[in-house]
Design a protein around this motif. Structure first.
Motif, mmCIF file in Angstrom:
data_model
loop_
_atom_site.group_PDB
_atom_site.id
_atom_site.type_symbol
_atom_site.label_atom_id
_atom_site.label_comp_id
_atom_site.label_asym_id
_atom_site.label_seq_id
_atom_site.Cartn_x
_atom_site.Cartn_y
_atom_site.Cartn_z
ATOM 1 N N ILE A 81 0.845 -1.198 0.000
ATOM 2 C CA ILE A 81 0.000 0.000 0.000
ATOM 3 C C ILE A 81 0.879 1.247 0.000
ATOM 4 O O ILE A 81 0.606 2.206 -0.724
ATOM 5 C CB ILE A 81 -0.984 -0.008 1.182
ATOM 6 C CG1 ILE A 81 -2.037 -1.102 0.947
ATOM 7 C CG2 ILE A 81 -1.658 1.359 1.341
ATOM 8 C CD1 ILE A 81 -3.009 -1.299 2.075
ATOM 9 N N GLY A 82 1.962 1.219 0.770
ATOM 10 C CA GLY A 82 2.899 2.341 0.761
ATOM 11 C C GLY A 82 3.543 2.528 -0.599
ATOM 12 O O GLY A 82 3.697 3.661 -1.072
ATOM 13 N N GLU A 83 3.893 1.427 -1.231
ATOM 14 C CA GLU A 83 4.484 1.503 -2.568
ATOM 15 C C GLU A 83 3.477 2.038 -3.577
ATOM 16 O O GLU A 83 3.817 2.872 -4.424
ATOM 17 C CB GLU A 83 4.970 0.122 -3.014
ATOM 18 C CG GLU A 83 6.197 -0.358 -2.270
ATOM 19 C CD GLU A 83 6.633 -1.742 -2.738
ATOM 20 O OE1 GLU A 83 6.498 -2.039 -3.951
ATOM 21 O OE2 GLU A 83 7.091 -2.522 -1.887
ATOM 22 N N LEU A 84 2.241 1.578 -3.470
ATOM 23 C CA LEU A 84 1.198 2.076 -4.360
ATOM 24 C C LEU A 84 0.994 3.566 -4.132
ATOM 25 O O LEU A 84 0.881 4.341 -5.084
ATOM 26 C CB LEU A 84 -0.111 1.317 -4.136
ATOM 27 C CG LEU A 84 -1.318 1.797 -4.940
ATOM 28 C CD1 LEU A 84 -1.050 1.660 -6.437
ATOM 29 C CD2 LEU A 84 -2.553 1.008 -4.546
ATOM 30 N N PRO B 278 0.283 8.975 -5.663
ATOM 31 C CA PRO B 278 -0.005 9.757 -4.462
ATOM 32 C C PRO B 278 -1.386 10.411 -4.461
ATOM 33 O O PRO B 278 -2.007 10.534 -3.396
ATOM 34 C CB PRO B 278 1.109 10.803 -4.427
ATOM 35 C CG PRO B 278 1.668 10.845 -5.804
ATOM 36 C CD PRO B 278 1.440 9.493 -6.396
ATOM 37 N N ALA B 279 -1.899 10.808 -5.598
ATOM 38 C CA ALA B 279 -3.225 11.436 -5.629
ATOM 39 C C ALA B 279 -4.306 10.423 -5.253
ATOM 40 O O ALA B 279 -5.273 10.769 -4.562
ATOM 41 C CB ALA B 279 -3.500 12.023 -7.011
ATOM 42 N N THR B 280 -4.137 9.185 -5.686
ATOM 43 C CA THR B 280 -5.102 8.141 -5.347
ATOM 44 C C THR B 280 -5.088 7.893 -3.842
ATOM 45 O O THR B 280 -6.144 7.811 -3.205
ATOM 46 C CB THR B 280 -4.787 6.837 -6.105
ATOM 47 O OG1 THR B 280 -4.863 7.110 -7.504
ATOM 48 C CG2 THR B 280 -5.758 5.728 -5.740
ATOM 49 N N LEU B 281 -3.895 7.774 -3.264
ATOM 50 C CA LEU B 281 -3.787 7.551 -1.827
ATOM 51 C C LEU B 281 -4.365 8.737 -1.057
ATOM 52 O O LEU B 281 -5.092 8.555 -0.077
ATOM 53 C CB LEU B 281 -2.338 7.295 -1.413
ATOM 54 C CG LEU B 281 -2.127 6.983 0.066
ATOM 55 C CD1 LEU B 281 -2.905 5.751 0.493
ATOM 56 C CD2 LEU B 281 -0.655 6.819 0.364
ATOM 57 N N ALA B 282 -4.075 9.946 -1.496
ATOM 58 C CA ALA B 282 -4.603 11.136 -0.825
ATOM 59 C C ALA B 282 -6.128 11.161 -0.889
ATOM 60 O O ALA B 282 -6.796 11.507 0.087
ATOM 61 C CB ALA B 282 -4.020 12.397 -1.450
ATOM 62 N N GLY B 283 -6.678 10.774 -2.034
ATOM 63 C CA GLY B 283 -8.128 10.719 -2.166
ATOM 64 C C GLY B 283 -8.744 9.695 -1.234
ATOM 65 O O GLY B 283 -9.766 9.952 -0.590
#
Length: 104
Positions: A4-7, A12-17
């Motif tokens: 998940i950290g690698e993704l 980064p925009a997907t993770l931030a969302g």
């Protein structure tokens, strides 16, 4: 989960969302933390998300959920899964009924 950290590093925009959505759902308001975690745990079971089950089991315990409350929430998940199987079984039966029969 390292993946998940690698993704997140790669998208980064997907993770931030996701984090924004998760944070918005976690805000206290109409539902208290324990109720939200019990719902999340039941949903995690119905969506078959092992990571979600682990996270929300721990969060429910931290929020003060009892074993009986967890069992009640999981009972709802079991009933929902059975209900979904019934609905999809009816759809499958209907689809089968629309097939031409073999003239054997």
């Amino acid at each position: 989960m390292d993946a998940i950290g690698e993704l997140g590093a790669s998208a980064p925009a997907t993770l931030a969302g996701f984090e924004a959505l998760d944070g918005a759902a976690a805000k206290d308001g109409v539902l208290d933390a324990k109720t939200r975690e019990l719902i999340a745990l039941a949903v995690a079971v119905t969506t078959r998300c092992d990571g979600c089950i682990a996270v929300h089991s721990a969060a429910a315990a931290r929020a003060g959920a009892s074993k009986e409350e967890v069992a009640a929430a999981l009972s709802v998940a079991i009933a929902l899964n059975a209900g979904a199987a019934m609905v999809y079984s009816a759809r499958a039966f209907d689809a089968f009924g629309q097939q031409p029969t073999s003239a054997g």
